[in-house]
Design an enzyme around this catalytic site. Structure first.
Site, PDB file in Angstrom:
ATOM      1  N   ASP A   9       0.874  -1.174   0.000  1.00 36.85           N
ATOM      2  CA  ASP A   9       0.000   0.000   0.000  1.00 36.85           C
ATOM      3  C   ASP A   9       0.917   1.231   0.000  1.00 36.85           C
ATOM      4  OD1 ASP A   9      -2.253   1.758   0.570  1.00 36.85           O
ATOM      5  OD2 ASP A   9      -1.501   1.805   2.634  1.00 36.85           O
ATOM      6  N   ASP A  11      -0.276   5.130   0.927  1.00 37.75           N
ATOM      7  CA  ASP A  11      -0.582   6.119   1.973  1.00 37.75           C
ATOM      8  C   ASP A  11      -0.618   5.469   3.349  1.00 37.75           C
ATOM      9  OD1 ASP A  11      -1.032   8.504   0.308  1.00 37.75           O
ATOM     10  OD2 ASP A  11      -2.615   7.261  -0.555  1.00 37.75           O
TER      11      ASP A  11
HETATM   12  C1  XBP Z   1      -5.450   6.202   0.771  1.00 40.13           C
HETATM   13  C2  XBP Z   1      -6.519   7.127   0.443  1.00 40.13           C
HETATM   14  C3  XBP Z   1      -6.309   8.100  -0.577  1.00 40.13           C
HETATM   15  C4  XBP Z   1      -5.601   9.407  -0.248  1.00 40.13           C
HETATM   16  C5  XBP Z   1      -5.984  10.426  -1.290  1.00 40.13           C
HETATM   17  O1  XBP Z   1      -5.984   4.914   1.074  1.00 40.13           O
HETATM   18  O2  XBP Z   1      -7.609   7.019   0.942  1.00 40.13           O
HETATM   19  O3  XBP Z   1      -7.584   8.425  -0.993  1.00 40.13           O
HETATM   20  O4  XBP Z   1      -6.001   9.893   1.033  1.00 40.13           O
HETATM   21  O5  XBP Z   1      -5.607  10.062  -2.557  1.00 40.13           O
HETATM   22  P1  XBP Z   1      -5.052   3.611   0.964  1.00 40.13           P
HETATM   23  P2  XBP Z   1      -6.279  10.713  -3.878  1.00 40.13           P
HETATM   24  O6  XBP Z   1      -3.770   3.894   1.689  1.00 40.13           O
HETATM   25  O7  XBP Z   1      -5.844   2.545   1.676  1.00 40.13           O
HETATM   26  O8  XBP Z   1      -4.853   3.288  -0.496  1.00 40.13           O
HETATM   27  O9  XBP Z   1      -6.736  12.089  -3.530  1.00 40.13           O
HETATM   28  O10 XBP Z   1      -5.176  10.719  -4.918  1.00 40.13           O
HETATM   29  O11 XBP Z   1      -7.443   9.842  -4.293  1.00 40.13           O
HETATM   30 MG    MG Z   2      -2.975   3.117   3.482  1.00 37.82          MG
END
Ligand code: XBP
Ligand code: MG
Length: 238
Positions: A9, A11
């Site tokens: 993953d 973020d």
């Molecule tokens: C990460 C997210 C993303 C970011 C924003 O979730 O929820 O939406 O906060 O990204 P994960 P965008 O780590 O579970 O993938 O604005 O580019 O959509």
């Molecule tokens: Mg995440």
């Protein structure tokens, strides 16, 4: 069967991107558009339950500013806000404001040295992934990843398993032979629903979430290494 790929993953797992990256980027985009919207840390923590930036903006507007959400050009407003937010996020990453979390670079280096394929399965926008990888691991590092599933590659974002299934198809591997590295309950549910065993490293916004079903829940990847992850994966499979 041995471990045949690591799927990361982004973020919260590779880096703490939300507080110093996504959140200020959203707020700058709102201010530039003349909207009286401002997300503080507490509100943003609750909004993270909605994965995907466009989906998050839409959800917030519908709940907090129904007049704006009812405007005929609302779909375009969401798209424009999100495009601006992506530009601001990428600029922050390129300015070196978002370091990798402990152990991430080391684990990626170990996997590469061992010839173990690595991949990405994330909800965030592809430009954001490229910016983070190139700024933190170096120019050209995006090519180290055998598959990068990101953003709108699939219509249903996490906790749906779709992005993980998309990545598995490109890797050409069965789910049980891979290991997912996640930081959130939504991400864990996505990996498990795709049949992929997962290890969680809790992040600033996800600490204390329900991680039932994870092989392990660690403070960060600095507390483990490839050999330990291979062992966890082998025990799970036997
Ligand atoms: C990460 C997210 C993303 C970011 C924003 O979730 O929820 O939406 O906060 O990204 P994960 P965008 O780590 O579970 O993938 O604005 O580019 O959509
Ligand atoms: Mg995440």
């Amino acid at each position: 069967m041995t471990l045949r790929a690591l799927i990361f993953d982004v973020d919260g797992t590779l880096a703490e991107t939300e507080q110093e990256g996504h959140l200020p980027a959203f707020n700058t985009a709102f201010a530039e558009a003349g909207l009286a919207w401002h997300w503080d840390r507490g509100l943003y923590g609750r909004l993270l339950a909605v994965t995907g930036g466009k989906e998050r903006i839409r959800h917030y507007a519908e709940g907090h500013d129904p007049a704006t959400a009812a405007r005929p050009e609302f779909d375009r407003l969401v798209r424009d806000l999100h495009a601006a937010k992506t530009r601001h996020y990428v600029a922050r990453v390129e300015a070196g404001r978002i370091p990798l979390r402990p152990g991430v670079a080391e684990l990626i280096a170990e996997a590469r040295a061992a010839g173990l394929p690595i991949a990405i399965a994330t909800t965030t926008t592809p430009e954001n992934v490229t910016a983070l990888l190139e700024a933190s691991l170096g120019p050209g590092s995006t090519a180290w990843f055998a598959a990068i599933g990101a953003g709108d590659a699939v219509p249903a974002k996490k906790p749906a398993p779709d992005v993980y299934i998309w990545v598995l198809e490109r890797l050409g591997l069965p789910a049980a032979d891979c290991l997912a590295l996640e930081d959130s309950a939504n991400g864990l549910r996505a990996a498990l629903a795709a049949g992929i065993p997962a290890v969680v490293t809790e992040s600033a916004y996800t600490r204390g979430e329900d991680f039932s079903g994870a092989l392990a829940v660690l403070p960060d990847l600095g507390r483990t290494d490839l050999a330990a992850l291979q062992l966890m994966h082998r025990i799970k499979k036997s």
